[in-house]
Write an enzyme that holds these catalytic residues in place. Structure first.
Site, PDB file in Angstrom:
ATOM      1  N   PHE A  78       0.793  -3.044   4.551  1.00 17.27           N
ATOM      2  CA  PHE A  78       0.452  -3.340   3.155  1.00 17.27           C
ATOM      3  C   PHE A  78       0.154  -2.064   2.392  1.00 17.27           C
ATOM      4  O   PHE A  78       0.080  -0.978   2.964  1.00 17.27           O
ATOM      5  CB  PHE A  78      -0.717  -4.334   3.069  1.00 17.27           C
ATOM      6  CG  PHE A  78      -2.045  -3.827   3.549  1.00 17.27           C
ATOM      7  CD1 PHE A  78      -2.394  -3.851   4.891  1.00 17.27           C
ATOM      8  CD2 PHE A  78      -2.977  -3.331   2.646  1.00 17.27           C
ATOM      9  CE1 PHE A  78      -3.633  -3.407   5.329  1.00 17.27           C
ATOM     10  CE2 PHE A  78      -4.229  -2.886   3.072  1.00 17.27           C
ATOM     11  CZ  PHE A  78      -4.551  -2.922   4.408  1.00 17.27           C
ATOM     12  N   ALA A 203      -0.761   4.777   9.525  1.00 17.79           N
ATOM     13  CA  ALA A 203       0.012   3.718   8.869  1.00 17.79           C
ATOM     14  C   ALA A 203      -0.963   2.718   8.251  1.00 17.79           C
ATOM     15  O   ALA A 203      -2.076   2.527   8.750  1.00 17.79           O
ATOM     16  CB  ALA A 203       0.905   3.014   9.876  1.00 17.79           C
ATOM     17  N   LYS A 204      -0.535   2.095   7.179  1.00 19.82           N
ATOM     18  CA  LYS A 204      -1.392   1.082   6.571  1.00 19.82           C
ATOM     19  C   LYS A 204      -0.933  -0.278   7.076  1.00 19.82           C
ATOM     20  O   LYS A 204      -0.219  -1.015   6.391  1.00 19.82           O
ATOM     21  CB  LYS A 204      -1.325   1.195   5.045  1.00 19.82           C
ATOM     22  CG  LYS A 204      -2.560   0.662   4.354  1.00 19.82           C
ATOM     23  CD  LYS A 204      -2.673   1.200   2.944  1.00 19.82           C
ATOM     24  CE  LYS A 204      -3.675   0.441   2.112  1.00 19.82           C
ATOM     25  NZ  LYS A 204      -5.055   0.511   2.593  1.00 19.82           N
ATOM     26  N   CYS A 205      -1.314  -0.567   8.322  1.00 21.38           N
ATOM     27  CA  CYS A 205      -0.907  -1.831   8.933  1.00 21.38           C
ATOM     28  C   CYS A 205      -2.140  -2.700   9.152  1.00 21.38           C
ATOM     29  O   CYS A 205      -3.235  -2.201   9.409  1.00 21.38           O
ATOM     30  CB  CYS A 205      -0.171  -1.587  10.250  1.00 21.38           C
ATOM     31  SG  CYS A 205      -1.114  -0.720  11.496  1.00 21.38           S
TER      32      CYS A 205
END
Ligand code: PLP
Ligand code: COI
Length: 365
Positions: A78, A203-205
């Site tokens: 996101f 990471a934007k997970c």
């Protein structure tokens, strides 16, 4: 294969949008992440068809198969960015290209189909345009945009999915911390780390946040606002908070922020503040900083201020730090001068009340 850079969006208007009166009431006190606009964007991906079926549609529940891959293996990423109301009633985005690039990098790390950056940008512009009446006015208000993407293939085998769904939500937002928090208290997580070298920390997970929740819950139980994580190798150096980067300000006027290196999120607010600080000649360094040093410097007075920064939190002073068996205060426990100055500079650019020397602001209308 469809070319996502020239995607045409189908538009289906909401049949029963929120009334102007109800919207005004929501915008007067939006909180964070609880209220949503009338529409959303959705774009589909299939390995054989590429990106297709781009639409702006009424916001509503999804119907997904229980064997949908994301529900099992958490292939999800996101972003978070904001649209700001400009003084003349127009609206602007802040560095959306940086979010588009980070979204692509997150996709690559999670073995997902990267959404072309131009499609990311057009999706954001479309949604803000359609729901333009939802941008709060006044200090601290903005329209928080939440693009996200998940593996929508129906398959229980463990492998990168062949189908993805990309969605953008828009949510009117006020302050992230309750009561607009003049300063926050952090809890140092002793048992839990956020990310290890080689992992998904940059990471934007969603999985990163899932992994942080037990530590964040501990912080709340201990009466603190946010958890601060130390590095996973030595359990020594400060990395970042559950949902924000961190800066330290010293008596000699210098600033330190932990370096990027794969285990922390490369924050766009962090990067912008590094640039703004350099612009005005502040000695700002990306450098490891240990908890032990943090405590010693706070106690000796060498450390004057510390603050958290991110899209949701903007720039939030850190007043106190607590952990198992210790607690220390930073400065006078309230907002410090350098923190306030940087917050002012950043928000003035974002809201169009100060010049934008780096070309960060994209006017939408
Ligand atoms: N670190 C984490 C873990 C975050 O969730 C965020 C918020 O997005 C940030 C840092 C700050 O990033 P940005 O300034 O791009 O919002
Ligand atoms: C943001 O600042 O956009 C974030 O993602 C932080 C948090 C709300 C997850």
């Amino acid at each position: 294969m469809a070319d996502a850079t020239i995607l045409d969006y189908e538009f289906e208007a909401h049949a029963n949008p929120v009334s102007a009166a109800d919207r005004a009431e929501i915008l007067a006190n939006p909180g964070f992440g609880k209220r949503f606009t009338d529409h959303m964007v959705m774009i589909k991906y299939h390995v054989d068809r590429g990106w297709h079926d781009a639409r702006v549609m009424p916001r509503g529940p999804l119907s997904i198969d229980p064997a949908c891959a994301v529900l099992h293996y958490a292939q999800e990423i996101f972003e978070g960015l904001k649209a700001y109301r400009l003084p003349d009633g127009g609206a602007a985005l802040f560095r959306p290209e940086a979010n588009a690039a980070r979204f692509r990098e997150s996709a690559e790390r999670l073995a997902m189909a990267p959404l072309p950056e131009e499609a990311f940008l057009s999706s954001i512009r479309k949604l803000v345009e359609v729901d333009r009446d939802w941008i709060p006015e006044g200090e601290g208000g903005s329209l928080y945009l939440r693009p996200f993407m998940f593996a929508s293939e129906v398959f229980l085998g463990v492998k990168p999915a062949s189908e993805y769904t990309y969605i953008v939500l828009a949510s009117p937002a006020g302050a992230y911390f309750k009561g607009g928090a003049p300063s926050v208290t952090l809890w140092v997580s002793e048992h839990y780390t956020r990310a290890a070298p080689g992992g998904t920390g940059a990471a934007k997970c969603g999985g990163n946040y899932a992994a942080s929740l037990v530590a964040q819950a501990e912080a709340i139980r201990e009466g603190c606002d946010q958890v601060v994580f130390l590095d996973a190798v030595e359990n020594r150096n400060v990395e970042e908070l559950g949902g924000m980067n961190v800066f330290f300000a010293f008596e000699d006027g210098s600033l330190i922020t932990p370096p990027l290196g794969g285990t922390i999120l490369p924050g766009i607010t962090r990067d912008s503040l590094l640039t703004l600080a350099k612009d005005v000649g502040i000695d700002v360094r990306e450098e490891q900083y240990s908890l032990e040093q943090w405590r010693a410097d706070a106690e000796s007075g060498k450390l004057r201020e510390a603050f958290a920064c991110g899209t949701a939190a903007v720039v939030t002073p850190i007043g106190r730090v607590r952990g198992r068996g210790f607690e220390f205060q930073i400065g006078n426990g309230g907002p410090g001068m350098l923190t306030e100055r940087l917050r002012e500079q950043l928000t003035a650019i974002q809201r169009g009340t100060a010049p934008d020397p780096h070309g960060w602001v994209e006017r939408l209308f």
